[in-house]
Design a protein around this motif. Structure first.
Motif, mmCIF file in Angstrom:
data_model
loop_
_atom_site.group_PDB
_atom_site.id
_atom_site.type_symbol
_atom_site.label_atom_id
_atom_site.label_comp_id
_atom_site.label_asym_id
_atom_site.label_seq_id
_atom_site.Cartn_x
_atom_site.Cartn_y
_atom_site.Cartn_z
ATOM 1 N N GLU A 245 27.325 32.117 47.430
ATOM 2 C CA GLU A 245 27.428 32.910 48.652
ATOM 3 C C GLU A 245 27.681 32.019 49.867
ATOM 4 N N ASP B 154 26.929 43.886 39.770
ATOM 5 C CA ASP B 154 27.990 44.548 39.015
ATOM 6 C C ASP B 154 28.431 43.725 37.812
ATOM 7 N N THR B 155 28.544 42.399 38.000
ATOM 8 C CA THR B 155 29.034 41.541 36.918
ATOM 9 C C THR B 155 27.917 40.768 36.224
ATOM 10 N N ASN B 156 26.720 40.745 36.847
ATOM 11 C CA ASN B 156 25.578 39.978 36.327
ATOM 12 C C ASN B 156 25.912 38.483 36.233
ATOM 13 N N ARG B 157 26.743 38.013 37.168
ATOM 14 C CA ARG B 157 27.105 36.595 37.228
ATOM 15 C C ARG B 157 26.677 36.008 38.573
ATOM 16 N N HIS C 65 32.080 47.968 39.049
ATOM 17 C CA HIS C 65 30.943 48.267 39.918
ATOM 18 C C HIS C 65 29.876 49.023 39.140
ATOM 19 N N LYS D 69 32.024 31.417 39.241
ATOM 20 C CA LYS D 69 31.218 32.570 38.815
ATOM 21 C C LYS D 69 30.573 32.204 37.488
ATOM 22 N N GLU E 281 27.367 34.007 41.860
ATOM 23 C CA GLU E 281 28.487 33.696 42.738
ATOM 24 C C GLU E 281 27.947 32.959 43.953
ATOM 25 N N ASN F 225 25.475 38.765 41.183
ATOM 26 C CA ASN F 225 26.223 39.988 41.468
ATOM 27 C C ASN F 225 25.737 41.087 40.520
ATOM 28 N N ARG G 264 23.835 36.970 55.528
ATOM 29 C CA ARG G 264 24.693 35.814 55.283
ATOM 30 C C ARG G 264 24.474 34.732 56.343
#
Length: 570
Positions: A62, A55-58, A305, A75, A60, A53, A28
Motif C-alpha cells: 500500500e 477480494d483476492t486474498n493477496r 470482487h 502481489k 499488496e 486485499n 493512506r
C-alpha cells in the motif's frame, strides 16, 4: 543514560503514531506518516506496509519508502515470501542476512537484513509491516519487539481511521438511500421506475452494470426490464430460464447470491457485456413485494470482487425500496383505472338519464306517426316491393315503441320479450334494410348460410340491432367500397351448440392502440361516432348467453363473430 533516551524515543514514536487519528482522516496518509516514523525510530533504509486485499486474498504493498516503484506491482499470496509467511502465521520475524533465507523475495539488491511484523486487528491479520537495512544484522531482538509494539499501535490507529471512514460511508449511503427512496416513490411510470432503480443501484454500489429482471407471467423465466451501464441506459433484450441460471436459484430460494468469478461459472447471460467489459463478479438480490418474489436486482463489477456484508445489506435495502416503489406503481395504476371506470360509469349514468328523457319525448310523436301511418291503409299489388317496405315500416315503428318502452322501464326483466326466431330470417331482413346503403357505398355482399333454419330464442329487435351495427361498421371501414362477407353457421362450444354469424370486411383494420379496448364504452375511431355500438352489442349478446368477439384485424380487413345458443328441440 542511553536507555532513558531510547525509552523516550520509543514513547515519542508511540505518541506520534497514536496522535495520527487527530491529524488526518485518510488511512493512506496515516500509513505514509507511520512509514516515515518507523524509518526514523528504527534507523532503517527502507520500509513498506502491505495489506491483504479481501477480494483476492493477496498482499499488496500500500505504501513504501526506499524501495523501487516496481514494488507497487507485487502481489503476494499468503505464505509467499517473508511478508506472506508473517501474514500466514501471524508471527513477527527477524532476518539478519536475507541472502541466506529462502523465503526472501528480492525487491532491492542492496538489502541485507529485514524485520517484519503482522498487523492484527480484532484477531485477524490485515497486513504486514516490513523494515529493511543495507547492513547485515542491522536489527536485534530488541528492535523486533519495538517494531511489534509500534506496528500494534499503528494497526489500532489505522483501524480507527478505517472505522471512521466506514461510518462516513454508511452515513453517505443512508442519505443516498433516503434520496433514492424519495425519488423512486415519486415515480409512477413502471418502465421509468425500473430504469431509475437500476441507475440508483449502480451509483450506490459503484459497479460497472446494474440490471433488473422480472418474472414472466408464466413463472418460468426472468426477462430483462432495465440495464444501466457506464454510459446510462442500455437497450438490450435478455430472457433466462430459471432452471439454467444462478439468478434463477436466487429467485426461487429468495436468497441473495454472489459470484466472485463469472468466468469460472456456467452463467451465459449478458454475454456481449461480460466479454467486452470483462465483467468478473456479480451480486444478485431478490425483489420482494409482500411475500412474493417478483424479480431480481443484479450488480456486476469489472474486477474480481468479494462483496462484503455491508454491500450486501445495502443492496438488499435498495431492492426492498424498489419492491415498494413497484408495488406503489401498480397500486397507482389500479387507482387510475378505477377512477377512469368511475368517470365512465358517471357518463353512463348521465347518458341513461338523458336517454330516458329523450325516450319520453319520442313516445308521443311516435304514437302519432303510428296512428297516421295505419290510417293511410296503404295497399300495393302482389309482387310490388313497396308492399314489403310498408311491412318493414310497420314493424320498425313497433320496434321503436319497444325500444322507447325498454329505456323507460330500464332494469325490469325482459325475459318475456324473448321468443323463438330463425336467425337466418333476422339476418336476411336486416340485409334488406341495408340494401340502399350498400349500393350507395359501392359495397358488394357475399352471403352464405346453411339450408336448415337456425332457431334461437332472442329479442328480435336487439339481435337485429347487433347485426345492423356490425354491418354498418364494416361498410364505414371501406370508404372506397369493397366486399363484405356475412357467413352463418354453427359452433360447438363445450356441450353447447351455438349459432354463429361472421361479418368480414376488407378495410384497413382496427388501429393497434384501440384493439384491446374496442368493446369499452365511448371508445370510437369515428369522428361522428359515440363509441357505444360494440359495447352495447356485446352487452346484448351477453344477456342472450352469447358472445361477440374480434377474430382478426389487420391491413387485409377485420372479422367479427357473434354466437348465440341454438334453441334446443324437444
Amino acid at each position: 543514560m542511553k536507555t532513558a533516551q531510547e525509552d523516550r524515543s520509543v514513547l515519542d514514536s508511540l505518541y506520534r503514531i497514536s496522535s495520527l487519528v487527530s491529524q488526518t482522516e485518510d488511512p493512506r496518509e496515516a500509513l505514509e506518516l507511520i512509514i516515515k516514523n518507523l524509518l526514523e525510530t528504527l534507523g532503517a533504509t527502507s520500509a513498506s506496509i502491505a495489506l491483504i486485499n479481501p477480494d483476492t486474498n493477496r498482499l499488496e504493498i500500500e505504501v513504501y519508502r526506499g524501495l523501487p516503484k516496481s514494488s507497487e506491482e507485487i502481489k503476494l499470496a499468503l505464505g509467499s515470501g517473508v511478508t506472506g509467511w508473517v501474514a500466514l502465521h501471524g508471527e513477527p520475524v527477524l532476518i539478519e542476512d536475507v541472502r541466506f533465507d529462502p523465503r526472501y523475495i528480492t525487491l532491492k539488491q542492496s538489502i541485507r537484513s529485514e524485520m517484519a511484523a503482522p498487523m492484527i486487528l480484532q484477531g485477524l491479520t490485515v497486513g504486514v509491516v516490513n523494515v529493511d537495512s543495507e547492513q547485515v544484522a542491522a536489527f536485534d531482538e530488541k528492535d523486533l519487539k519495538l517494531l511489534v509494539l509500534l506496528t500494534s499501535e499503528a494497526t489500532k490507529v489505522v483501524g480507527r481511521l478505517w472505522l471512521i471512514n466506514q461510518l462516513k460511508e454508511k452515513a453517505g449511503q443512508l442519505q443516498a438511500l433516503i434520496s433514492a427512496g424519495q425519488q423512486l416513490v415519486a415515480t409512477r411510470d413502471q418502465p421509468t421506475l425500473l430504469q431509475s432503480i437500476a441507475r440508483e443501484a449502480r451509483r450506490l454500489m459503484d459497479c460497472r452494470y446494474c440490471a433488473i429482471m422480472l418474472l414472466t407471467p408464466d413463472g418460468k423465466s426472468l426477462k430483462l426490464h432495465a440495464l444501466e451501464g457506464p454510459d446510462g441506459s442500455v437497450e438490450y433484450q435478455e430472457e433466462l430460464d430459471l432452471e439454467q441460471s444462478t439468478i434463477g436459484v436466487a429467485l426461487k430460494r429468495n436468497k441473495q447470491i454472489s459470484v466472485s468469478d463469472l468466468a469460472r461459472t456456467e452463467e451465459h447471460h449478458f454475454v456481449p457485456f461480460v466479454q467486452s467489459d470483462q465483467l468478473r463478479s456479480m451480486l444478485t438480490t431478490p425483489i420482494v413485494v409482500g411475500k412474493e418474489v417478483i424479480g431480481v436486482l443484479n450488480a456486476y463489477t469489472d474486477v474480481s470482487h468479494r462483496f462484503n456484508n455491508d454491500e450486501k445489506r445495502l443492496f438488499t435495502t435498495l431492492a426492498s425500496l424498489g419492491g415498494v416503489a413497484l408495488e406503489n406503481s401498480r397500486l397507482y395504476s389500479r387507482v387510475f383505472a378505477t377512477e377512469e371506470s368511475l368517470r365512465r360509469n358517471e357518463r353512463l349514468t348521465t347518458l341513461g338519464l338523458l336517454a330516458a328523457e329523450i325516450a319520453h319525448e319520442i313516445r308521443n310523436p311516435l304514437t302519432v306517426i303510428k296512428l297516421l301511418f295505419e290510417a293511410l291503409d296503404l295497399e300495393f299489388p302482389a309482387g310490388d316491393p313497396r308492399q314489403q317496405d310498408v311491412s318493414v315500416i310497420t314493424e320498425k315503428i313497433v320496434q321503436l315503441e319497444e325500444i322507447v318502452s325498454r329505456v323507460l322501464n330500464f332494469g325490469k326483466s325482459r325475459s318475456e320479450m324473448h321468443s323463438p326466431h330463425d336467425l337466418k330470417k333476422l339476418v336476411e331482413d336486416s340485409l334488406v334494410l341495408l340494401r340502399l346503403k350498400l349500393e350507395q357505398s359501392k359495397v358488394h355482399l357475399a352471403y352464405e348460410a346453411p339450408r336448415e333454419p337456425l332457431m334461437v330464442e332472442v329479442h328480435k329487435g336487439q339481435i337485429q340491432q347487433v347485426i345492423l351495427n356490425l354491418i354498418i361498421n364494416a361498410v364505414e371501414a371501406m370508404p372506397e367500397g369493397g366486399v363484405i362477407s356475412v357467413i352463418l353457421g354453427t359452433q360447438l362450444l363445450g356441450e353447447r351448440t351455438l349459432a354463429s354469424v361472421t361479418v368480414k370486411d376488407a378495410g384497413g383494420g382496427v388501429p393497434e392502440k384501440m384493439r384491446g379496448k374496442i368493446f369499452e364504452s365511448f371508445l370510437t375511431g369515428k369522428s361522428q361516432g359515440t363509441g357505444l355500438g360494440l359495447a352495447i352489442s356485446r352487452q346484448i349478446l351477453k344477456s342472450h348467453r352469447g358472445e361477440l368477439e374480434l377474430l382478426e384485424t389487420g391491413p387485409a380487413g377485420t372479422t367479427f363473430r357473434f354466437l348465440i345458443p341454438l334453441l334446443q328441440s324437444d
